[in-house]
Design a protein around this motif. Structure first.
Motif, PDB file in Angstrom:
ATOM      1  N   ARG A   1      32.573  17.850  11.628  1.00  0.00           N
ATOM      2  CA  ARG A   1      31.609  17.202  12.531  1.00  0.00           C
ATOM      3  C   ARG A   1      30.255  17.023  11.878  1.00  0.00           C
ATOM      4  N   LYS A   2      30.085  17.689  10.762  1.00  0.00           N
ATOM      5  CA  LYS A   2      28.770  17.744  10.136  1.00  0.00           C
ATOM      6  C   LYS A   2      28.911  17.458   8.643  1.00  0.00           C
ATOM      7  N   ILE A   3      28.016  16.688   8.087  1.00  0.00           N
ATOM      8  CA  ILE A   3      28.006  16.446   6.638  1.00  0.00           C
ATOM      9  C   ILE A   3      27.254  17.618   5.990  1.00  0.00           C
ATOM     10  N   PRO A   4      27.893  18.334   5.050  1.00  0.00           N
ATOM     11  CA  PRO A   4      27.195  19.467   4.429  1.00  0.00           C
ATOM     12  C   PRO A   4      26.016  19.009   3.558  1.00  0.00           C
ATOM     13  N   ASP A   5      25.103  19.934   3.318  1.00  0.00           N
ATOM     14  CA  ASP A   5      23.970  19.637   2.445  1.00  0.00           C
ATOM     15  C   ASP A   5      24.507  19.462   1.014  1.00  0.00           C
ATOM     16  N   CYS A   6      24.243  18.330   0.439  1.00  0.00           N
ATOM     17  CA  CYS A   6      24.776  18.057  -0.907  1.00  0.00           C
ATOM     18  C   CYS A   6      23.645  17.831  -1.908  1.00  0.00           C
ATOM     19  N   SER A   7      22.531  18.521  -1.678  1.00  0.00           N
ATOM     20  CA  SER A   7      21.379  18.329  -2.567  1.00  0.00           C
ATOM     21  C   SER A   7      21.443  19.230  -3.797  1.00  0.00           C
ATOM     22  N   ASN A   8      22.219  20.297  -3.719  1.00  0.00           N
ATOM     23  CA  ASN A   8      22.301  21.217  -4.859  1.00  0.00           C
ATOM     24  C   ASN A   8      23.704  21.816  -4.949  1.00  0.00           C
ATOM     25  N   LEU A   9      24.616  20.998  -5.405  1.00  0.00           N
ATOM     26  CA  LEU A   9      26.027  21.403  -5.425  1.00  0.00           C
ATOM     27  C   LEU A   9      26.385  22.109  -6.738  1.00  0.00           C
TER      28      LEU A   9
END
Ligand code: PMP
Length: 359
Positions: free
Chosen positions: A127-135
């Motif tokens: 349901r939510k797009i994960p934070d993908c700023s520091n993968l």
């Protein structure tokens, strides 16, 4: 004949103007005396057509000249394998999984190499797009993959993931041509066209030239080999000429509307109408507020019996194919480029009435 409001996720509603134009010239394409279905892909007329379509796409999407455009058969899913086969050098790729289609793409890539899931939205049931700023991207990953708009859950990335310098591959199937994107930020942009551009079975694949390699790490079938397909300008074999032709008509329609920027404005307006209403209603919203898609709007009535009733009653009002994907249930209103504002307003009016009577 009365046409219904088609809220299907794909194949989906297409611009009526385009359908009518295709119908009008169906028996005699551009004074050739034959239908587009009967026209040789080696004819001058088709050669001119495919070149013009590519140029229109380049103009609309501002595709830089160091990118190749391919019209590939087998829909988006065929590219799940092609991506891995063409891009894996170290045989390592990092995938962001935000739903069924990115999961399927990752599974397909596992046939060929070592796949690491660097972000996973499953803990929120997607349901939510994960934070993908520091993968945790691996130094030797060949590429990073994600799916921009998750058709099933109605979620969308609001920012481009940080791929830490690795080529970024994006599946844009369900948001293709719905808003501008900066192609130069990607290694590969690809989409099945059956939502916003035409019939099913065709994918448009836009690849940065330096990622197209002569020597691949796997024995690769000719039809999946991007070097061969791009060198042959998508005409290695008989292409899906009708679907290509149809895309061409849709691109002209988008141009006439004022381009992708103008289309985006309309899409924002339509989505805002629906979400604003939903937010002030008793319906249950599926996608997290900050991950909402402008193309697929997911909601339910809070119980399956009522969902069923909603779908049945909606259908009687000409609001059709609004049933949610089986993985999510409830309802999904797909409001692609060709869905009119009137269609969305009609849906909202129906939802208001249903809410008053049932929720
Ligand atoms: N990616 C996304 C985001 C999709 O919505 C779909 C199909 N609904 C696919 C990939 C698979 O496309 P195809 O059926 O053309 O293989």
């Amino acid at each position: 004949m009365d046409r219904i409001y088609n809220f299907a996720a794909g194949p989906a509603t297409l611009p009526l103007e385009v359908l009518k134009e295709v119908q009008k010239e169906f028996l005699n394409y551009n004074k050739t005396g034959v239908s587009i279905l009967e026209l040789s892909h080696r004819s001058q007329a088709f050669s001119n057509l495919i070149k013009e379509i590519e140029q229109d796409l380049r103009d609309l999407m501002h595709i830089p000249s160091n990118y190749k455009v391919m019209f590939a058969q087998g829909g988006a899913t065929t590219q799940f394998a092609a991506i891995a086969m063409n891009l894996m050098k170290n045989k390592k790729a990092d995938y962001i999984v935000t739903g069924i289609f990115s999961k399927n793409a990752a599974e397909e890539a596992k046939i060929f190499g070592d796949v690491k899931i660097v972000a996973d939205g499953s803990s929120s049931q997607f349901r939510k797009i994960p934070d993908c700023s520091n993968l945790p991207i691996r130094d030797d990953a060949d590429y990073v993959y994600y799916c921009d708009n998750n058709t099933v859950y109605g979620t969308k990335f609001k920012a481009i993931p940080n791929s830490k310098g690795k080529p970024l591959v994006v599946d844009q199937s369900s948001c293709f041509l719905s808003e501008p994107i900066d192609v130069s930020k990607f290694g590969v942009v690809y989409a099945g066209i059956q939502k916003n551009a035409g019939p099913a079975g065709l994918a448009i694949v836009i690849v940065r030239e330096d990622l197209i390699r002569e020597k691949l790490s796997f024995p690769t079938p000719t039809m999946l080999n991007w070097k061969i397909q791009s060198d042959k300008e998508s005409l290695y074999n008989t292409p899906n000429s009708f679907a290509i032709y149809f895309v061409g008509k849709t691109l002209k329609w988008i141009k006439k509307q004022g381009g992708i920027e103008a289309i985006q404005k309309k899409n924002i307006e339509k989505a805002k109408l629906l979400y604003d209403y939903l937010d002030n209603s008793k319906y249950v919203k599926v996608a997290d507020v900050n991950s909402r898609s402008m193309m697929n709007v997911t909601f339910n009535c809070g119980n399956e019996e009522l969902d069923k009733k909603f779908i049945e009653e909606a259908s009687k009002q000409g609001i059709s194919f609004i049933k949610g994907h089986r993985a999510v249930g409830g309802m999904r209103a797909s409001i692609y480029n060709a869905m009119s504002k009137e269609g969305v307003v009609t849906l909202i009016e129906f939802m208001k009435k249903f809410e008053k009577e049932n929720l």
